[in-house]
Design a protein around this motif. Sequence first.
Motif, PDB file in Angstrom:
ATOM      1  N   ALA A   1       0.822  -1.216   0.000  1.00  0.00           N
ATOM      2  CA  ALA A   1       0.000   0.000   0.000  1.00  0.00           C
ATOM      3  C   ALA A   1       0.850   1.257   0.000  1.00  0.00           C
ATOM      4  CB  ALA A   1      -0.944  -0.015   1.207  1.00  0.00           C
ATOM      5  N   THR A   2       1.956   1.245   0.727  1.00  0.00           N
ATOM      6  CA  THR A   2       2.848   2.405   0.734  1.00  0.00           C
ATOM      7  C   THR A   2       3.391   2.664  -0.664  1.00  0.00           C
ATOM      8  OG1 THR A   2       3.469   2.032   3.041  1.00  0.00           O
ATOM      9  CG2 THR A   2       4.972   3.368   1.705  1.00  0.00           C
ATOM     10  N   MET A   3       3.796   1.602  -1.343  1.00  0.00           N
ATOM     11  CA  MET A   3       4.344   1.765  -2.694  1.00  0.00           C
ATOM     12  C   MET A   3       3.252   2.148  -3.689  1.00  0.00           C
ATOM     13  SD  MET A   3       7.506   1.545  -2.272  1.00  0.00           S
ATOM     14  CE  MET A   3       7.875   1.602  -0.526  1.00  0.00           C
ATOM     15  N   ALA A   4       2.047   1.602  -3.534  1.00  0.00           N
ATOM     16  CA  ALA A   4       0.938   1.985  -4.420  1.00  0.00           C
ATOM     17  C   ALA A   4       0.648   3.472  -4.267  1.00  0.00           C
ATOM     18  CB  ALA A   4      -0.304   1.156  -4.108  1.00  0.00           C
ATOM     19  N   TRP A   5       0.564   3.956  -3.021  1.00  0.00           N
ATOM     20  CA  TRP A   5       0.329   5.378  -2.793  1.00  0.00           C
ATOM     21  C   TRP A   5       1.434   6.210  -3.434  1.00  0.00           C
ATOM     22  CZ3 TRP A   5       3.536   8.753  -0.105  1.00  0.00           C
ATOM     23  CH2 TRP A   5       3.037  10.043   0.026  1.00  0.00           C
ATOM     24  N   THR A   6       2.673   5.797  -3.225  1.00  0.00           N
ATOM     25  CA  THR A   6       3.813   6.539  -3.774  1.00  0.00           C
ATOM     26  C   THR A   6       3.733   6.625  -5.285  1.00  0.00           C
ATOM     27  OG1 THR A   6       5.218   5.834  -1.934  1.00  0.00           O
ATOM     28  CG2 THR A   6       6.337   6.580  -3.930  1.00  0.00           C
ATOM     29  N   LEU A   7       3.509   5.487  -5.941  1.00  0.00           N
ATOM     30  CA  LEU A   7       3.486   5.456  -7.398  1.00  0.00           C
ATOM     31  C   LEU A   7       2.277   6.181  -7.984  1.00  0.00           C
ATOM     32  CD1 LEU A   7       4.712   1.776  -7.788  1.00  0.00           C
ATOM     33  CD2 LEU A   7       5.999   3.851  -8.395  1.00  0.00           C
ATOM     34  N   GLU A   8       1.159   6.192  -7.257  1.00  0.00           N
ATOM     35  CA  GLU A   8      -0.049   6.864  -7.749  1.00  0.00           C
ATOM     36  C   GLU A   8      -0.051   8.359  -7.475  1.00  0.00           C
ATOM     37  OE1 GLU A   8      -3.737   5.068  -6.425  1.00  0.00           O
ATOM     38  OE2 GLU A   8      -2.831   3.080  -6.562  1.00  0.00           O
ATOM     39  N   MET A   9       0.466   8.772  -6.336  1.00  0.00           N
ATOM     40  CA  MET A   9       0.247  10.145  -5.875  1.00  0.00           C
ATOM     41  C   MET A   9       1.479  11.048  -5.877  1.00  0.00           C
ATOM     42  SD  MET A   9      -2.906   9.737  -5.537  1.00  0.00           S
ATOM     43  CE  MET A   9      -3.360  11.337  -4.925  1.00  0.00           C
ATOM     44  N   THR A  10       2.654  10.494  -6.118  1.00  0.00           N
ATOM     45  CA  THR A  10       3.874  11.298  -6.088  1.00  0.00           C
ATOM     46  C   THR A  10       4.710  10.997  -7.335  1.00  0.00           C
ATOM     47  OG1 THR A  10       5.440   9.771  -5.019  1.00  0.00           O
ATOM     48  CG2 THR A  10       3.898  10.948  -3.565  1.00  0.00           C
ATOM     49  N   PRO A  11       5.695  11.837  -7.621  1.00  0.00           N
ATOM     50  CA  PRO A  11       6.614  11.526  -8.723  1.00  0.00           C
ATOM     51  C   PRO A  11       7.742  10.579  -8.287  1.00  0.00           C
ATOM     52  CG  PRO A  11       7.124  13.685  -7.828  1.00  0.00           C
ATOM     53  CD  PRO A  11       5.892  13.190  -7.097  1.00  0.00           C
ATOM     54  N   CYS A  12       7.736  10.147  -7.048  1.00  0.00           N
ATOM     55  CA  CYS A  12       8.812   9.305  -6.513  1.00  0.00           C
ATOM     56  C   CYS A  12       8.779   7.915  -7.130  1.00  0.00           C
ATOM     57  CB  CYS A  12       8.692   9.183  -4.995  1.00  0.00           C
ATOM     58  SG  CYS A  12       8.684  10.762  -4.132  1.00  0.00           S
ATOM     59  N   ARG A  13       9.957   7.420  -7.453  1.00  0.00           N
ATOM     60  CA  ARG A  13      10.083   6.067  -7.993  1.00  0.00           C
ATOM     61  C   ARG A  13      11.112   5.252  -7.232  1.00  0.00           C
ATOM     62  NH1 ARG A  13       5.955   7.413  -8.935  1.00  0.00           N
ATOM     63  NH2 ARG A  13       4.910   7.751 -10.900  1.00  0.00           N
ATOM     64  N   MET A  14      11.907   5.909  -6.414  1.00  0.00           N
ATOM     65  CA  MET A  14      12.914   5.251  -5.574  1.00  0.00           C
ATOM     66  C   MET A  14      12.649   5.633  -4.120  1.00  0.00           C
ATOM     67  SD  MET A  14      14.897   3.451  -7.516  1.00  0.00           S
ATOM     68  CE  MET A  14      16.309   3.106  -6.487  1.00  0.00           C
ATOM     69  N   ALA A  15      12.863   4.665  -3.234  1.00  0.00           N
ATOM     70  CA  ALA A  15      12.665   4.883  -1.801  1.00  0.00           C
ATOM     71  C   ALA A  15      13.999   4.733  -1.078  1.00  0.00           C
ATOM     72  CB  ALA A  15      11.666   3.864  -1.253  1.00  0.00           C
ATOM     73  N   ARG A  16      14.140   5.489  -0.001  1.00  0.00           N
ATOM     74  CA  ARG A  16      15.317   5.362   0.860  1.00  0.00           C
ATOM     75  C   ARG A  16      14.853   5.059   2.272  1.00  0.00           C
ATOM     76  NH1 ARG A  16      19.589  10.104   0.585  1.00  0.00           N
ATOM     77  NH2 ARG A  16      18.014  11.073   1.859  1.00  0.00           N
ATOM     78  N   LEU A  17      15.676   4.293   2.978  1.00  0.00           N
ATOM     79  CA  LEU A  17      15.427   4.019   4.388  1.00  0.00           C
ATOM     80  C   LEU A  17      16.764   3.791   5.068  1.00  0.00           C
ATOM     81  CD1 LEU A  17      15.910   0.725   4.816  1.00  0.00           C
ATOM     82  CD2 LEU A  17      13.646   0.617   3.815  1.00  0.00           C
ATOM     83  N   LEU A  18      16.740   3.801   6.370  1.00  0.00           N
ATOM     84  CA  LEU A  18      17.937   3.521   7.146  1.00  0.00           C
ATOM     85  C   LEU A  18      17.666   2.312   8.024  1.00  0.00           C
ATOM     86  CD1 LEU A  18      20.806   4.732   7.702  1.00  0.00           C
ATOM     87  CD2 LEU A  18      19.828   5.628   9.806  1.00  0.00           C
ATOM     88  N   ALA A  19      18.448   1.254   7.819  1.00  0.00           N
ATOM     89  CA  ALA A  19      18.385   0.089   8.700  1.00  0.00           C
ATOM     90  C   ALA A  19      19.210   0.458   9.930  1.00  0.00           C
ATOM     91  CB  ALA A  19      18.957  -1.142   8.000  1.00  0.00           C
ATOM     92  N   ILE A  20      18.519   0.830  10.985  1.00  0.00           N
ATOM     93  CA  ILE A  20      19.160   1.356  12.201  1.00  0.00           C
ATOM     94  C   ILE A  20      20.089   0.305  12.806  1.00  0.00           C
ATOM     95  CG2 ILE A  20      18.693   2.122  14.576  1.00  0.00           C
ATOM     96  CD1 ILE A  20      17.975   4.262  12.600  1.00  0.00           C
ATOM     97  N   ARG A  21      21.204   0.783  13.331  1.00  0.00           N
ATOM     98  CA  ARG A  21      22.181  -0.100  13.967  1.00  0.00           C
ATOM     99  C   ARG A  21      22.226   0.224  15.464  1.00  0.00           C
ATOM    100  NH1 ARG A  21      26.707   1.277  11.547  1.00  0.00           N
ATOM    101  NH2 ARG A  21      26.328  -0.055   9.768  1.00  0.00           N
ATOM    102  N   ASP A  22      21.252  -0.290  16.204  1.00  0.00           N
ATOM    103  CA  ASP A  22      21.267  -0.161  17.664  1.00  0.00           C
ATOM    104  C   ASP A  22      21.965  -1.378  18.266  1.00  0.00           C
ATOM    105  OD1 ASP A  22      19.878   2.227  17.629  1.00  0.00           O
ATOM    106  OD2 ASP A  22      17.932   1.259  17.801  1.00  0.00           O
ATOM    107  N   ASP A  23      21.555  -2.528  17.798  1.00  0.00           N
ATOM    108  CA  ASP A  23      22.077  -3.813  18.244  1.00  0.00           C
ATOM    109  C   ASP A  23      22.485  -4.583  16.994  1.00  0.00           C
ATOM    110  OD1 ASP A  23      22.208  -6.257  20.089  1.00  0.00           O
ATOM    111  OD2 ASP A  23      20.667  -6.872  18.636  1.00  0.00           O
ATOM    112  N   GLU A  24      23.681  -5.145  16.970  1.00  0.00           N
ATOM    113  CA  GLU A  24      24.205  -5.772  15.751  1.00  0.00           C
ATOM    114  C   GLU A  24      23.323  -6.924  15.265  1.00  0.00           C
ATOM    115  OE1 GLU A  24      26.220  -5.862  12.404  1.00  0.00           O
ATOM    116  OE2 GLU A  24      26.467  -4.326  13.939  1.00  0.00           O
TER     117      GLU A  24
END
Length: 174
Positions: free
Chosen positions: A90-113
């Motif tokens: 659903a997040t990707m459907a919203w992005t592709l339908e409602m925004t010009p965004c085609r690439m997503a970024r995220l950060l895999a947090i490093r709290d505990d290895e």
Amino acid sequence: MTSACAAGPRLDELERQARDAGLLLRLKVGRPLGLWSLHLVVAQQSQNGSLRWLGNMKAWAYPAASGLQLDTMRVMPSAPAGVGDLIWSATMAWTLEMTPCRMARLLAIRDDERQHQRLLRYFRCFGFEAVRSVDAALWDLPLRLVWGGAGMLMTGDCARVQTISQRRWRQSAA
């Protein structure tokens, strides 16, 4: 931007699929300062009529092809199988339908290895790829401010993430 989403079902179709599976899929979208803010929630109505929160995604986007920034995703341990897949799709459907965004970024947090390695595996199974480590260097400060910590910066093609998550959602809902 309301173009058809070639990668998978449209958001309204995903809402119907969720409803057929006994789930509620809701989005709250804002437009502060020319950005998009998204809070997507999946819940389930209990027999007494109250809603039981199952999971959510928080994200924001700026108007560029690489503008989707995924901030927080949570799925309750007691959630039915596939809730996380529905959230991704659903997040990707919203992005592709409602925004010009085609690439997503995220950060895999490093709290505990150990947890960090689990996050990396999880994000990779949706098609995300590691870009670079965000640590304590001065040039990492803007990214640390955005995501609130150190970790691995990852990117994913929104259409590919949606294709993978939709396949997984269909398998779990079957």
